[in-house]
Design an enzyme around this catalytic site. Structure first.
Site, PDB file in Angstrom:
ATOM      1  N   HIS A 131       0.800  -1.232   0.000  1.00 42.01           N
ATOM      2  CA  HIS A 131       0.000   0.000   0.000  1.00 42.01           C
ATOM      3  C   HIS A 131       0.830   1.278   0.000  1.00 42.01           C
ATOM      4  O   HIS A 131       0.268   2.364  -0.087  1.00 42.01           O
ATOM      5  CB  HIS A 131      -0.957   0.031   1.201  1.00 42.01           C
TER       6      HIS A 131
HETATM    7  C1  UD1 Z   1      -2.196   5.273   6.009  1.00 45.41           C
HETATM    8  C2  UD1 Z   1      -0.917   5.821   6.661  1.00 45.41           C
HETATM    9  C3  UD1 Z   1       0.171   4.764   6.610  1.00 45.41           C
HETATM   10  C4  UD1 Z   1      -0.317   3.424   7.146  1.00 45.41           C
HETATM   11  C5  UD1 Z   1      -1.584   3.009   6.404  1.00 45.41           C
HETATM   12  C6  UD1 Z   1      -2.132   1.699   6.901  1.00 45.41           C
HETATM   13  C7  UD1 Z   1      -0.514   8.240   6.487  1.00 45.41           C
HETATM   14  C8  UD1 Z   1       0.270   9.270   5.775  1.00 45.41           C
HETATM   15  N1  UD1 Z   1      -0.432   6.997   5.963  1.00 45.41           N
HETATM   16  O1  UD1 Z   1      -1.941   5.108   4.629  1.00 45.41           O
HETATM   17  O2  UD1 Z   1       1.264   5.211   7.400  1.00 45.41           O
HETATM   18  O3  UD1 Z   1       0.690   2.435   6.973  1.00 45.41           O
HETATM   19  O4  UD1 Z   1      -2.560   4.042   6.597  1.00 45.41           O
HETATM   20  O5  UD1 Z   1      -3.325   1.355   6.278  1.00 45.41           O
HETATM   21  O6  UD1 Z   1      -1.174   8.537   7.456  1.00 45.41           O
HETATM   22  N2  UD1 Z   1      -9.326   4.621   1.892  1.00 45.41           N
HETATM   23  C9  UD1 Z   1     -10.532   3.956   1.817  1.00 45.41           C
HETATM   24  N3  UD1 Z   1     -11.082   3.509   2.977  1.00 45.41           N
HETATM   25  C10 UD1 Z   1     -10.505   3.694   4.177  1.00 45.41           C
HETATM   26  C11 UD1 Z   1      -9.274   4.363   4.236  1.00 45.41           C
HETATM   27  C12 UD1 Z   1      -8.695   4.825   3.087  1.00 45.41           C
HETATM   28  O7  UD1 Z   1     -11.096   3.762   0.755  1.00 45.41           O
HETATM   29  O8  UD1 Z   1     -11.060   3.254   5.206  1.00 45.41           O
HETATM   30  C13 UD1 Z   1      -8.697   5.127   0.659  1.00 45.41           C
HETATM   31  C14 UD1 Z   1      -8.670   6.636   0.636  1.00 45.41           C
HETATM   32  O9  UD1 Z   1      -9.738   7.124  -0.081  1.00 45.41           O
HETATM   33  C15 UD1 Z   1      -7.365   6.966  -0.044  1.00 45.41           C
HETATM   34  C16 UD1 Z   1      -6.509   5.756   0.200  1.00 45.41           C
HETATM   35  O10 UD1 Z   1      -7.338   4.710   0.667  1.00 45.41           O
HETATM   36  O11 UD1 Z   1      -7.547   7.136  -1.417  1.00 45.41           O
HETATM   37  C17 UD1 Z   1      -5.404   6.049   1.151  1.00 45.41           C
HETATM   38  O12 UD1 Z   1      -5.850   6.375   2.457  1.00 45.41           O
HETATM   39  P1  UD1 Z   1      -4.952   7.313   3.411  1.00 45.41           P
HETATM   40  O13 UD1 Z   1      -5.612   7.458   4.721  1.00 45.41           O
HETATM   41  O14 UD1 Z   1      -4.550   8.499   2.676  1.00 45.41           O
HETATM   42  O15 UD1 Z   1      -3.590   6.571   3.610  1.00 45.41           O
HETATM   43  P2  UD1 Z   1      -3.146   5.057   3.589  1.00 45.41           P
HETATM   44  O16 UD1 Z   1      -2.561   4.724   2.280  1.00 45.41           O
HETATM   45  O17 UD1 Z   1      -4.222   4.152   4.114  1.00 45.41           O
END
Ligand code: UD1
Length: 351
Positions: free
Chosen positions: A201
């Site tokens: 991820h």
């Molecule tokens: C975040 C953390 C990372 C951690 C990871 C574990 C930061 C900068 N990054 O990354 O350190 O290792 O979580 O999972 O804080 N999304 C969904 N549903 C959700 C959550 C996210 O669809 O419940 C999608 C969002 O729309 C986004 C993407 O996933 O497009 C990324 O989510 P984001 O919270 O930005 O960061 P992670 O990649 O999950």
């Protein structure tokens, strides 16, 4: 004393659970749990609260997704109002996600003491958003709880007073030890006898479509020899849709609950990942771990544990995987204080 804990994203939940539980019931201590809502899907958040027996959050800030700046700023604005209303004596933040740094920054301006759990880890790679979060959070925290001695050394080098640093061990391992037996009852049905477990991820692997394509091609080749089980993070799921690649060689799953994922790790021939926490969990479990990153903020998993770092070198990935599958992997050791009592050590210091 009133302690307010802040969680926001999946890897925070297993770290907060043992601290909340160890502090619970201590003389005159009141606890509040705030969820920023950085992760909001049921399978990224709610199911973890249930399985880890975390109390329901007293408040959910429901910030959701956004750009780095947008998400961090939104957490700050909403958290500031929440913390000003409650005025705790101490705020505890966990790990290295955007929620961690956003809450710490708000508290430092309001002169509310902050404790950082999982302090001192450094990848020395400032292109990672998490590295920026780690550096800033540690500089403005009052109490720094480290999982391993490399964390203490990094903090001292950055000028942090030793009186603020406490080596407590790994809180995530507290949760793992507590739930390992329960996880044995959660082995997903139809699991092959031998399989490789994959998670991906990191923006550096999945947002760069060419990098993602190369990784998937290598994994597809591996999939001809041994089944590849791949629970897909929402960020990665979005990217897979953009790639025109045959995914039938993989057993693609939704993100798994904690217990099911722990069971999958425990029985895997090897784990291929770019996660931080999984490098530690495999070290505790003694399972070969191949990390698709150029560096790690958890070097003890390499020097003492079962982890190797292969970066983007797909030939090296194949070679390491052969070693793992043929049972010739290095034997790791469990790092000091990864013993299931880190939450209690933190609670003692807070008391
Ligand atoms: C975040 C953390 C990372 C951690 C990871 C574990 C930061 C900068 N990054 O990354 O350190 O290792 O979580 O999972 O804080 N999304 C969904 N549903 C959700 C959550 C996210 O669809 O419940 C999608 C969002 O729309 C986004 C993407 O996933 O497009 C990324 O989510 P984001 O919270 O930005 O960061 P992670 O990649 O999950």
């Amino acid at each position: 004393m009133h302690i307010l804990h802040v969680v926001g994203a999946r890897p925070n939940f297993m770290k907060a659970a043992p601290v909340l539980s160890a502090v619970h019931g201590r003389n005159g201590t009141r606890q509040t749990l705030v969820h920023t809502g950085q992760h909001y899907d049921n399978n990224m958040s709610d199911v973890f609260f249930k399985q880890l027996q975390l109390p329901r959050p007293d408040l959910n800030l429901a910030v959701g997704s956004g750009s780095q700046a947008n998400q961090t700023a939104e957490i700050m604005v909403r958290f500031e109002a929440a913390v000003m209303e409650r005025m705790p004596d101490l705020v505890v933040v966990y790990g290295d996600v955007n929620s961690t740094v956003a809450a710490a920054l708000v508290c430092s301006k309001l002169l509310i003491p902050v404790a950082h759990v999982e302090a001192g880890l450094r990848s020395f790679d400032r292109t990672m958003p998490e590295e920026i979060n780690r550096l800033l959070t540690d500089q403005i925290s009052d109490l720094l709880f480290t999982p391993s001695s490399d964390g203490d050394e990094n903090l001292v080098r950055e000028g942090i007073a030793t009186s603020r640093i406490h080596l407590v061990g790994n809180v995530m391992v507290d949760t793992l030890i507590r739930l390992l037996e329960k996880a044995e009852h959660c082995v997903p049905p139809d699991l092959p006898d031998r399989y490789i477990l994959v998670t991906l991820h990191r923006p550096s692997n999945v947002d760069d479509l060419e990098a993602l394509r190369q990784i998937l091609e290598a994994l597809a080749e591996i999939g001809q020899e041994i089944p590849v089980v791949f629970p897909v993070h929402p960020r990665t799921r979005q990217r897979l849709r953009e790639l025109d690649i045959d995914l039938r060689r993989f057993s693609l799953l939704e993100p798994l609950p904690y217990l099911e994922f722990l069971a999958l790790q425990r029985h895997a021939c090897a784990v291929i990942t770019d996660s931080g926490g999984i490098q530690e969990e495999t070290t505790y479990l003694g399972i070969p771990c191949i990390t698709l990153r150029e560096n790690t903020e958890r070097p003890i998993t390499v020097t003492m544990g079962t982890n190797v770092i292969v970066g983007r070198d797909m030939a090296r990935l194949r070679a390491e995987l052969n070693t793992a599958v043929s049972g010739r992997w290095k034997t790791g050791r469990i790092p000091p204080l990864w013993d299931g009592h880190s939450g209690e050590r933190i609670a003692n210091i807070l008391s």
